[in-house]
Write an enzyme that holds these catalytic residues in place. Structure first.
Site, PDB file in Angstrom:
ATOM      1  N   PHE A 104      -4.900   4.232  14.837  1.00 43.90           N
ATOM      2  CA  PHE A 104      -5.193   5.283  13.859  1.00 43.90           C
ATOM      3  C   PHE A 104      -6.392   4.860  13.025  1.00 43.90           C
ATOM      4  O   PHE A 104      -6.631   3.666  12.837  1.00 43.90           O
ATOM      5  CB  PHE A 104      -3.979   5.524  12.951  1.00 43.90           C
ATOM      6  N   ASN A 130       0.857  -1.193   0.000  1.00 44.91           N
ATOM      7  CA  ASN A 130       0.000   0.000   0.000  1.00 44.91           C
ATOM      8  C   ASN A 130       0.889   1.238   0.000  1.00 44.91           C
ATOM      9  O   ASN A 130       2.114   1.140   0.062  1.00 44.91           O
ATOM     10  CB  ASN A 130      -0.969  -0.017   1.186  1.00 44.91           C
ATOM     11  N   LYS A 146     -11.812  -2.499  18.200  1.00 39.03           N
ATOM     12  CA  LYS A 146     -10.423  -2.945  18.377  1.00 39.03           C
ATOM     13  C   LYS A 146     -10.053  -3.064  19.854  1.00 39.03           C
ATOM     14  O   LYS A 146      -9.054  -3.689  20.192  1.00 39.03           O
ATOM     15  CB  LYS A 146      -9.476  -1.958  17.708  1.00 39.03           C
ATOM     16  N   LYS A 160     -14.610   2.080  15.564  1.00 36.84           N
ATOM     17  CA  LYS A 160     -13.349   1.330  15.444  1.00 36.84           C
ATOM     18  C   LYS A 160     -12.673   1.183  16.802  1.00 36.84           C
ATOM     19  O   LYS A 160     -12.109   0.139  17.133  1.00 36.84           O
ATOM     20  CB  LYS A 160     -12.414   2.047  14.452  1.00 36.84           C
ATOM     21  N   PRO A 212      -3.397 -10.983  10.781  1.00 37.95           N
ATOM     22  CA  PRO A 212      -3.711 -10.681  12.182  1.00 37.95           C
ATOM     23  C   PRO A 212      -3.901  -9.177  12.353  1.00 37.95           C
ATOM     24  O   PRO A 212      -3.244  -8.396  11.659  1.00 37.95           O
ATOM     25  CB  PRO A 212      -2.468 -11.156  12.935  1.00 37.95           C
ATOM     26  N   ASP A 213      -4.793  -8.781  13.247  1.00 36.58           N
ATOM     27  CA  ASP A 213      -4.964  -7.356  13.555  1.00 36.58           C
ATOM     28  C   ASP A 213      -4.067  -7.047  14.754  1.00 36.58           C
ATOM     29  O   ASP A 213      -4.343  -7.479  15.878  1.00 36.58           O
ATOM     30  CB  ASP A 213      -6.431  -7.048  13.850  1.00 36.58           C
ATOM     31  N   ILE A 214      -2.989  -6.335  14.494  1.00 35.19           N
ATOM     32  CA  ILE A 214      -1.974  -6.107  15.531  1.00 35.19           C
ATOM     33  C   ILE A 214      -2.534  -5.214  16.625  1.00 35.19           C
ATOM     34  O   ILE A 214      -2.364  -5.491  17.823  1.00 35.19           O
ATOM     35  CB  ILE A 214      -0.704  -5.508  14.886  1.00 35.19           C
TER      36      ILE A 214
HETATM   37  O1  C5P Z   1      -9.048  -1.516  10.532  1.00 34.37           O
HETATM   38  P1  C5P Z   1      -8.178  -0.401  10.100  1.00 34.37           P
HETATM   39  O2  C5P Z   1      -7.052  -0.863   9.204  1.00 34.37           O
HETATM   40  O3  C5P Z   1      -8.878   0.804   9.536  1.00 34.37           O
HETATM   41  O4  C5P Z   1      -7.526   0.108  11.478  1.00 34.37           O
HETATM   42  C1  C5P Z   1      -6.484   0.995  11.511  1.00 34.37           C
HETATM   43  C2  C5P Z   1      -5.708   0.806  12.777  1.00 34.37           C
HETATM   44  O5  C5P Z   1      -5.511  -0.569  13.063  1.00 34.37           O
HETATM   45  C3  C5P Z   1      -4.324   1.398  12.689  1.00 34.37           C
HETATM   46  O6  C5P Z   1      -3.955   1.821  13.981  1.00 34.37           O
HETATM   47  C4  C5P Z   1      -3.480   0.215  12.231  1.00 34.37           C
HETATM   48  O7  C5P Z   1      -2.125   0.366  12.616  1.00 34.37           O
HETATM   49  C5  C5P Z   1      -4.148  -0.941  12.961  1.00 34.37           C
HETATM   50  N1  C5P Z   1      -4.069  -2.239  12.284  1.00 34.37           N
HETATM   51  C6  C5P Z   1      -3.279  -3.238  12.787  1.00 34.37           C
HETATM   52  N2  C5P Z   1      -3.246  -4.465  12.182  1.00 34.37           N
HETATM   53  C7  C5P Z   1      -4.026  -4.710  11.103  1.00 34.37           C
HETATM   54  C8  C5P Z   1      -4.856  -3.698  10.573  1.00 34.37           C
HETATM   55  C9  C5P Z   1      -4.842  -2.460  11.178  1.00 34.37           C
HETATM   56  O8  C5P Z   1      -2.564  -2.999  13.765  1.00 34.37           O
HETATM   57  N3  C5P Z   1      -3.992  -5.917  10.539  1.00 34.37           N
END
Ligand code: C5P
Length: 398
Positions: free
Chosen positions: A324, A209, A342, A338, A304-306
């Site tokens: 963010f 990206n 999260k 969000k 994975p969503d960090i």
């Molecule tokens: O869901 P979205 O991508 O819009 O969320 C943005 C936030 O989630 C940012 O803080 C980004 O660093 C974090 N993020 C993450 N891991 C992912 C997707 C998003 O930490 N796989």
């Protein structure tokens, strides 16, 4: 004036990067520091004593055996009258002499005689940096408690590419501020994720990206300037990583998560990375070929969503987790949702619709969403957003 009343002894080694040290002197003086320059014999081949003296507003020390100087200020006193000694550029030769404890000229004698903290800013050809001898010296110097800023990767004056470029003056100034400020984040360990991730399709192709990593790098710099110990986990970003951080370079979301987990425990986690939402379920181990039989089918799987992982309750959860949200519509509503989804504490939300000019630009206009609601900040530079966020974090922790 973050460096008001701070005294910096600046040793300028002999490398092409010495020209950047002239700008560093200006940056340090802008911040209120006094700079006493020491120019090595080799350094004087690259910058003149006159320009150094003019910018520093101080006498330049050049020769160990100058009897006038010994009468005015002996080298022992010179080495101890500063709050910090900075060596920039630190050449391979200077690093080797420091690691061996040489005292063969004024610079090395000062470094051996001092009881003041020392920071080096290496700059050299990439092969010299990568050489086993330099890496051995680096480990020795780190073991001696010397702080190391950079070097950065990139195109070099010698035409080669790789690590060896001296950090930029602003980065060095931030690291010096961090070392000397004893600021409100001193003793705090903060994790910052930054940049994009690259998800392989095969050994030569990947999904990426457009994140430049500019806001994440600015945040890390601002936190360092307030005295925090920053663990900076970055994907392959265009913006060079800041100096003075514990740097971990990764490519994929999975690697980023591993590096974040390894960094725990931390007091604060700031997820500024643009992590790819998906990766190719089974990346090919050899380069995919064009076939007559039709187009390749890429099966995607979720990354994975960090941010969500770090926000999960548990003994390792940071006291403050910041995410963010880049939105194009209903910014506050979407970002508030969000935050809930999260499980993080704060969301820094912004409108990235093309007409705002924020994406890829140097300005940002954000809304900080906390449990107290939404707080709009005026439009300002990404550096200012970072500085303001760092101050808010310090206030929240203290
Ligand atoms: O869901 P979205 O991508 O819009 O969320 C943005 C936030 O989630 C940012 O803080 C980004 O660093 C974090 N993020 C993450 N891991 C992912 C997707 C998003 O930490 N796989």
């Amino acid at each position: 004036m973050t460096l008001a009343n701070k005294r910096i002894l600046l040793i300028i080694g002999g490398g092409i990067a010495a020209f950047k040290t002239l700008d560093l002197i200006r940056r340090l003086r802008e911040r209120g520091a006094s700079v006493t320059p020491v120019l090595t014999r080799a350094g004087a081949e690259f910058v003149t004593p006159l320009s150094v003296a003019a910018l520093a507003g101080s006498k330049v020390y050049t020769d160990l055996f100058d009897l006038t100087d010994e009468a005015e200020m002996g080298h022992i006193q010179l080495s101890r009258s500063a709050d910090l000694i900075v060596v920039a550029p630190a050449t391979a030769d200077l690093m080797a002499k420091m690691a061996q404890g040489h005292a063969s000229d004024l610079a090395t004698t000062l470094l051996l005689a001092t009881d003041t903290p020392v920071m080096i800013v290496p700059a050299m050809n990439v092969r010299m940096w990568d050489h086993a001898a330099t890496q051995r010296n680096l480990a020795t110097l780190r073991g001696d408690g010397i702080a190391v800023i950079g070097p950065e990767s990139g195109d070099m004056a010698c035409g080669e590419h790789g690590p060896g470029r001296m950090s930029e003056p602003l980065q060095i100034a931030a690291a010096i501020e961090g070392a000397l400020s004893g600021g409100p984040l001193k003793g705090r360990r903060i994790l910052v994720t930054s940049g994009p991730t690259h998800e392989p399709i095969d050994p030569v192709r990947y999904i990426a990206n457009r994140s430049s990593g500019a806001q994440g790098a600015a945040i890390a710099r601002a936190l360092t300037a307030l005295g925090a110990e920053v663990v900076f986990v970055t994907g392959p970003a265009d913006t060079p990583p800041p100096g003075g951080v514990d740097l971990h370079r990764v490519e994929t979301a999975d690697q980023m998560l591993d590096a974040c987990r390894a960094a725990l425990p931390v007091d604060v986690a700031i997820c500024a990375a643009a992590v790819a939402d998906w990766r190719v379920a089974s990346a090919s181990s050899c380069k995919m070929k064009k076939t007559k039989g039709g187009l390749p089918q890429l099966e995607l799987t979720e990354n994975p969503d960090i941010l969500a992982t770090l926000s999960q309750p548990g003994p390792q959860r940071p006291a403050l987790v910041v995410g963010f949200a880049a939105e194009t519509d209903d910014v506050i509503e979407n970002a508030t949702a969000k935050r809930q989804r999260k499980g993080c504490d704060w969301i820094v939300a912004n409108d990235v619709s093309p007409q705002t000019g924020i994406m890829g630009g140097s300005d940002n206009e954000v809304t900080l969403i906390t449990d107290a609601g939404a707080e709009g900040w005026p439009r300002m530079s990404k550096d200012e957003v970072a500085a303001r966020l760092a101050v808010r974090i310090a206030a929240d922790l203290n």
